[in-house]
Design an enzyme around this catalytic site. Structure first.
Site, PDB file in Angstrom:
ATOM      1  N   VAL A 204       0.864  -1.185   0.000  1.00 26.32           N
ATOM      2  CA  VAL A 204       0.000   0.000   0.000  1.00 26.32           C
ATOM      3  C   VAL A 204       0.894   1.227   0.000  1.00 26.32           C
ATOM      4  CG1 VAL A 204      -1.746   1.264   1.316  1.00 26.32           C
ATOM      5  CG2 VAL A 204      -1.790  -1.233   1.273  1.00 26.32           C
ATOM      6  N   CYS A 205       0.652   2.144  -0.912  1.00 24.44           N
ATOM      7  CA  CYS A 205       1.425   3.383  -0.967  1.00 24.44           C
ATOM      8  C   CYS A 205       1.182   4.195   0.315  1.00 24.44           C
ATOM      9  CB  CYS A 205       1.031   4.209  -2.187  1.00 24.44           C
ATOM     10  SG  CYS A 205       1.866   5.811  -2.261  1.00 24.44           S
ATOM     11  N   THR A 206       2.256   4.469   1.030  1.00 25.46           N
ATOM     12  CA  THR A 206       2.165   5.164   2.308  1.00 25.46           C
ATOM     13  C   THR A 206       1.513   6.539   2.171  1.00 25.46           C
ATOM     14  OG1 THR A 206       4.148   4.047   3.069  1.00 25.46           O
ATOM     15  CG2 THR A 206       3.525   6.034   4.258  1.00 25.46           C
TER      16      THR A 206
ATOM     17  N   ALA B 192      -2.174   6.350   1.277  1.00 32.26           N
ATOM     18  CA  ALA B 192      -2.932   5.831   2.420  1.00 32.26           C
ATOM     19  C   ALA B 192      -3.160   6.915   3.464  1.00 32.26           C
ATOM     20  CB  ALA B 192      -2.200   4.644   3.035  1.00 32.26           C
TER      21      ALA B 192
END
Length: 126
Positions: A77-79, A82
């Protein structure tokens, strides 16, 4: 063939994520290698453990979790995406005692996506 799947659609409201999930299942059934699934933009909402699915609908969040458990598919998941959409790990925001990031997903950056693309024969975006 080696694949990386990029999911940019939310878990519910569009077909992107559910189509991506079905595609991932098909890859595995056809004995291809699924290196990882990277969730970007609204796709990060697939990692929100608080999503509530009606009992008569397919639980896509649980589907991703089963893909991880049964086939050891990495779910990134792209930080940044997110954080912008309120998907956080435990204690990452002072007022939250517990985050809403599903434990089967890992926060990562675009460097991980770049590496996944590098080691894959194909990248498919949904």
């Amino acid at each position: 063939m080696n694949y990386t799947v990029l999911v940019t659609g939310a878990a519910y409201g569009t077909q992107n994520a559910s189509t991506a999930f079905l595609f991932c299942e098909s890859l595995i059934k056809m004995h291809h290698v699924l290196n990882s699934v990277f969730f970007y933009f609204d796709g990060v909402l697939n990692a929100n453990i608080i999503n509530k699915t009606p009992t008569d609908e397919f639980n896509l969040i649980q589907g991703w979790q089963e893909l991880y458990e049964k086939h050891d598919v990495k779910l990134y998941v792209c930080t940044t995406a997110a954080e912008r959409r309120g998907v956080v790990e435990d204690n990452s925001i002072a007022n939250f005692k517990k985050g809403n990031l599903s434990p089967f997903f890992r926060l990562s950056g675009l460097l991980e996506l770049g590496h996944a693309i590098y080691i894959s024969d194909r990248i498919i975006q949904f």
